[in-house]
Write an enzyme that holds these catalytic residues in place. Structure first.
Site, PDB file in Angstrom:
ATOM      1  N   ASP A   1      -7.808  -2.336  17.197  1.00  0.00           N
ATOM      2  CA  ASP A   1      -6.618  -2.236  16.572  1.00  0.00           C
ATOM      3  C   ASP A   1      -6.017  -0.824  17.185  1.00  0.00           C
ATOM      4  OD1 ASP A   1      -4.354  -1.882  15.276  1.00  0.00           O
ATOM      5  OD2 ASP A   1      -5.499  -2.076  13.265  1.00  0.00           O
TER       6      ASP A   1
ATOM      7  N   GLU B   1      -4.680  -5.006  19.222  1.00  0.00           N
ATOM      8  CA  GLU B   1      -3.573  -5.193  18.166  1.00  0.00           C
ATOM      9  C   GLU B   1      -2.680  -4.358  17.918  1.00  0.00           C
ATOM     10  OE1 GLU B   1      -5.911  -5.528  14.396  1.00  0.00           O
ATOM     11  OE2 GLU B   1      -3.981  -4.976  13.185  1.00  0.00           O
TER      12      GLU B   1
ATOM     13  N   ASP C   1      -5.959  -3.632   1.236  1.00  0.00           N
ATOM     14  CA  ASP C   1      -4.870  -3.439   0.366  1.00  0.00           C
ATOM     15  C   ASP C   1      -4.309  -4.895   0.210  1.00  0.00           C
ATOM     16  OD1 ASP C   1      -4.791  -2.301   3.376  1.00  0.00           O
ATOM     17  OD2 ASP C   1      -2.795  -2.695   2.839  1.00  0.00           O
TER      18      ASP C   1
ATOM     19  N   GLU D   1       1.330  -7.184  11.204  1.00  0.00           N
ATOM     20  CA  GLU D   1       0.950  -7.006   9.773  1.00  0.00           C
ATOM     21  C   GLU D   1       1.998  -6.473   8.963  1.00  0.00           C
ATOM     22  OE1 GLU D   1      -2.797  -4.450  10.675  1.00  0.00           O
ATOM     23  OE2 GLU D   1      -1.611  -2.924   9.792  1.00  0.00           O
TER      24      GLU D   1
ATOM     25  N   HIS E   1      -3.492 -10.551   8.639  1.00  0.00           N
ATOM     26  CA  HIS E   1      -3.841  -9.255   7.941  1.00  0.00           C
ATOM     27  C   HIS E   1      -4.915  -9.583   6.791  1.00  0.00           C
ATOM     28  CE1 HIS E   1      -2.375  -5.217   6.542  1.00  0.00           C
ATOM     29  NE2 HIS E   1      -3.431  -4.774   7.161  1.00  0.00           N
TER      30      HIS E   1
ATOM     31  N   ASN F   1       0.774  -1.366  -0.098  1.00  0.00           N
ATOM     32  CA  ASN F   1       0.008  -0.017  -0.122  1.00  0.00           C
ATOM     33  C   ASN F   1       0.865   1.466  -0.053  1.00  0.00           C
ATOM     34  OD1 ASN F   1      -2.433   1.334  -0.047  1.00  0.00           O
ATOM     35  ND2 ASN F   1      -2.993   0.995   2.062  1.00  0.00           N
TER      36      ASN F   1
ATOM     37  N   GLU G   1      -8.894 -11.743   9.242  1.00  0.00           N
ATOM     38  CA  GLU G   1      -9.267 -10.400   9.070  1.00  0.00           C
ATOM     39  C   GLU G   1      -9.975 -10.331   7.555  1.00  0.00           C
ATOM     40  OE1 GLU G   1      -6.627  -7.027   8.920  1.00  0.00           O
ATOM     41  OE2 GLU G   1      -8.204  -5.589   9.262  1.00  0.00           O
TER      42      GLU G   1
ATOM     43  N   HIS H   1      -3.098   0.301  16.354  1.00  0.00           N
ATOM     44  CA  HIS H   1      -2.405   1.007  15.195  1.00  0.00           C
ATOM     45  C   HIS H   1      -0.720   1.625  15.589  1.00  0.00           C
ATOM     46  CE1 HIS H   1      -2.215   1.959  10.900  1.00  0.00           C
ATOM     47  NE2 HIS H   1      -3.079   0.957  10.791  1.00  0.00           N
TER      48      HIS H   1
ATOM     49  N   TRP I   1       1.399   6.345  12.511  1.00  0.00           N
ATOM     50  CA  TRP I   1       0.215   6.555  12.023  1.00  0.00           C
ATOM     51  C   TRP I   1      -0.620   5.258  12.400  1.00  0.00           C
ATOM     52  CZ3 TRP I   1      -2.303   3.616   8.433  1.00  0.00           C
ATOM     53  CH2 TRP I   1      -3.782   4.071   7.892  1.00  0.00           C
TER      54      TRP I   1
ATOM     55  N   ARG J   1     -14.142  -6.313  15.001  1.00  0.00           N
ATOM     56  CA  ARG J   1     -13.151  -5.162  15.462  1.00  0.00           C
ATOM     57  C   ARG J   1     -13.887  -3.873  15.579  1.00  0.00           C
ATOM     58  NH1 ARG J   1      -8.332  -2.320  12.048  1.00  0.00           N
ATOM     59  NH2 ARG J   1      -9.848  -0.756  11.771  1.00  0.00           N
TER      60      ARG J   1
ATOM     61  N   ARG K   1       0.033 -11.819  12.739  1.00  0.00           N
ATOM     62  CA  ARG K   1      -0.699 -10.971  11.906  1.00  0.00           C
ATOM     63  C   ARG K   1       0.026 -11.099  10.447  1.00  0.00           C
ATOM     64  NH1 ARG K   1      -4.894  -9.018  11.487  1.00  0.00           N
ATOM     65  NH2 ARG K   1      -4.596  -7.037  10.788  1.00  0.00           N
TER      66      ARG K   1
ATOM     67  N   TYR L   1      -7.928   7.174  13.667  1.00  0.00           N
ATOM     68  CA  TYR L   1      -7.809   5.985  12.913  1.00  0.00           C
ATOM     69  C   TYR L   1      -8.874   5.009  12.544  1.00  0.00           C
ATOM     70  CZ  TYR L   1      -6.474   0.953  11.616  1.00  0.00           C
ATOM     71  OH  TYR L   1      -6.727  -0.133  11.003  1.00  0.00           O
TER      72      TYR L   1
HETATM   73  C1  GCO Z   1      -5.673  -3.712   9.791  1.00  0.00           C
HETATM   74  C2  GCO Z   1      -4.732  -2.545   9.296  1.00  0.00           C
HETATM   75  C3  GCO Z   1      -5.055  -1.791   8.268  1.00  0.00           C
HETATM   76  C4  GCO Z   1      -3.588  -1.024   7.717  1.00  0.00           C
HETATM   77  C5  GCO Z   1      -3.702  -1.056   6.257  1.00  0.00           C
HETATM   78  C6  GCO Z   1      -2.500  -0.073   5.769  1.00  0.00           C
HETATM   79  O1  GCO Z   1      -5.460  -3.955  10.919  1.00  0.00           O
HETATM   80  O2  GCO Z   1      -6.581  -3.929   8.883  1.00  0.00           O
HETATM   81  O3  GCO Z   1      -4.029  -1.919  10.373  1.00  0.00           O
HETATM   82  O4  GCO Z   1      -6.267  -1.130   7.980  1.00  0.00           O
HETATM   83  O5  GCO Z   1      -4.010   0.336   8.151  1.00  0.00           O
HETATM   84  O6  GCO Z   1      -3.533  -2.255   5.780  1.00  0.00           O
HETATM   85  O7  GCO Z   1      -2.056  -0.484   4.418  1.00  0.00           O
HETATM   86 MG    MG Z   2      -4.054  -3.437  12.033  1.00  0.00          MG
END
Ligand code: GCO
Ligand code: MG
Length: 401
Positions: free
Chosen positions: A209, A235, A315, A261, A311, A37, A338, A211, A401, A147, A282, A159
């Site tokens: 998540d 997560e 994307d 991920e 994951h 991505n 997921e 993140h 992020w 989730r 993940r 997020y």
């Molecule tokens: C999730 C992820 C995604 C990511 C994304 C980045 O747990 O699904 O954190 O939403 O942000 O795959 O490209």
């Molecule tokens: Mg994630």
């Protein structure tokens, strides 16, 4: 079965995807997903300019040897670009081997270990009540695991929250900037899950998540605060380059942890798994070197009762989802997969055999991984640059992020 040609297909049916198509002298084709991505063209070039010329003429059945050739032979090991490229080759070769055997891929991976793969969906809302509605919507669709992400008071763009029905991480144009406040988030997140448990009880699994946004001690505090809500997992509570960070989190909380991920090699996860610092790994077929490498990760994890939780955001293309479901249905320590449904246009470009039914997915019985690409349709949607956003603290400090 010799590799006759390999082509990289870059397209944007609702979002960007990089797909590798390998053709053999027997007329079979195999597909692999190489989407990274926001960095798609780097992988496309790595494949086109450096990998494909080395593939032509090789025996497509020699999956492990080709994997080692691309990994060790490049001298430069690991990294998301390299491993996504190797992952695409590996997935396409497994697809070809299964097609030439006339079997669904899971049969070559040892057969089924379960009837189907439990998946989790994404519920999101601008505030607690909207998130409750989204959870209830998922329960109606039959999801066993959900989730939950919510807008946070005082944070403009949290997020995982979209204006649209489906959250899509990448945005057109150059990277957008968002503002993050750990204090506001830590104050809010436990209240969200208290409300969800109060409203829905404990029958469904809830996931969350973080993140990568917290420091280890903040993550420990959140995990502890969420314990009464009994999450399926928390997560990416903190960035995991320093695997040791998870020792600290683990010392303070029994909330299960899911990480990986953004990992691309077994070495990224080794200490986390061997020291039993996480509960779910993940890593994905696409970003972690394909089915061959992910099976090794799962085998290591199995020794420590760590389960898989691949994951599966939008994307990762349908090719990744197909491969992930064959992997998931076969591997003994599968945990959950997921599931972020793709846009209808993406599904049209990638016709697939996998199905969703009441919270579970099945890879289907088509030979190979069961996902194809409609190249004519794909050609109508050329690459369209998009990036993931960045995050800053309220004082302007660049954050994860
Ligand atoms: C999730 C992820 C995604 C990511 C994304 C980045 O747990 O699904 O954190 O939403 O942000 O795959 O490209
Ligand atoms: Mg994630």
């Amino acid at each position: 079965m010799k590799i006759r040609a390999a082509r990289v297909i870059v397209c944007c049916p609702a979002r960007n995807f990089v797909t590798l198509k390998i053709e053999t002298d027997e007329g079979l084709t195999g597909l692999g997903d190489a989407t990274l991505n926001g960095r798609e063209l780097a992988v496309a070039s790595y494949l086109k300019d450096h990998v494909v010329p080395c593939l032509v003429g090789r025996d497509a059945h020699q999956i492990e040897d080709i994997w080692q050739y691309l990994y060790k032979g490049a001298y430069w090991r690991r990294g998301p670009v390299t491993m996504a490229a190797i992952g695409a080759v590996d997935t396409a070769l497994w697809d070809l081997k299964a097609k030439s055997a006339g079997l669904p891929l899971y049969q070559l991976l040892g057969g089924k270990s379960r009837a189907a793969c439990m998946v989790y969906g994404h519920a999101q809302g601008r505030d607690v009540e909207e998130t409750c509605d989204a959870v209830s919507d998922h329960i109606e669709q039959g999801y066993r695991a959900i989730r939950a992400q919510s807008g946070i008071p005082g944070i403009e763009k949290a997020y995982g929250i979209a204006g649209a029905k489906f959250y899509e991480p990448a945005e057109k144009g150059l990277p957008g900037e968002t503002v993050w406040s750990t204090e506001r988030y830590l104050d809010f997140a436990p209240k969200l899950f208290e409300r969800l448990r109060q409203k829905f009880g404990f029958e469904h699994h809830l996931l969350h998540d973080v993140h990568h946004r917290l420091t280890p001690i903040e993550a420990a505090r959140l995990g502890k605060a969420l314990e009464p809500c009994r999450l399926f997992w928390m997560e990416d509570p903190t960035p995991a380059e320093n695997q040791d960070a998870f020792r600290l989190i683990r010392r303070h909380t029994v909330t299960p942890l899911a990480v990986g991920e953004v990992f691309n090699s077994i070495h990224d996860a080794r200490d986390l798994i061997e020291s039993q610092l996480i509960d779910y790994i993940r890593m994905s077929v696409t970003h972690a070197g394909g089915i061959s490498h992910l099976r090794k990760v799962a085998a290591l994890a199995e020794l420590y009762q760590v389960r898989t939780g691949c994951h599966g955001a939008t994307d990762l293309s349908p090719v990744c989802m197909g491969a992930a479901l064959h992997f998931g249905i076969s591997v003994s320590n599968f945990g959950i997969q997921e599931h972020m449904p793709h846009a209808p246009l993406t599904d049209e470009v990638f016709p697939h055999a996998y199905t969703f039914k009441r919270g579970f997915m099945h890879p289907g019985e088509a030979p190979g991984h069961g996902v194809e690409i409609d190249e004519e349709l794909a050609a109508k949607y050329p690459y369209d640059p998009a990036y993931l956003p960045v995050a800053r603290l309220e004082d302007g400090t660049l954050w994860s992020w």
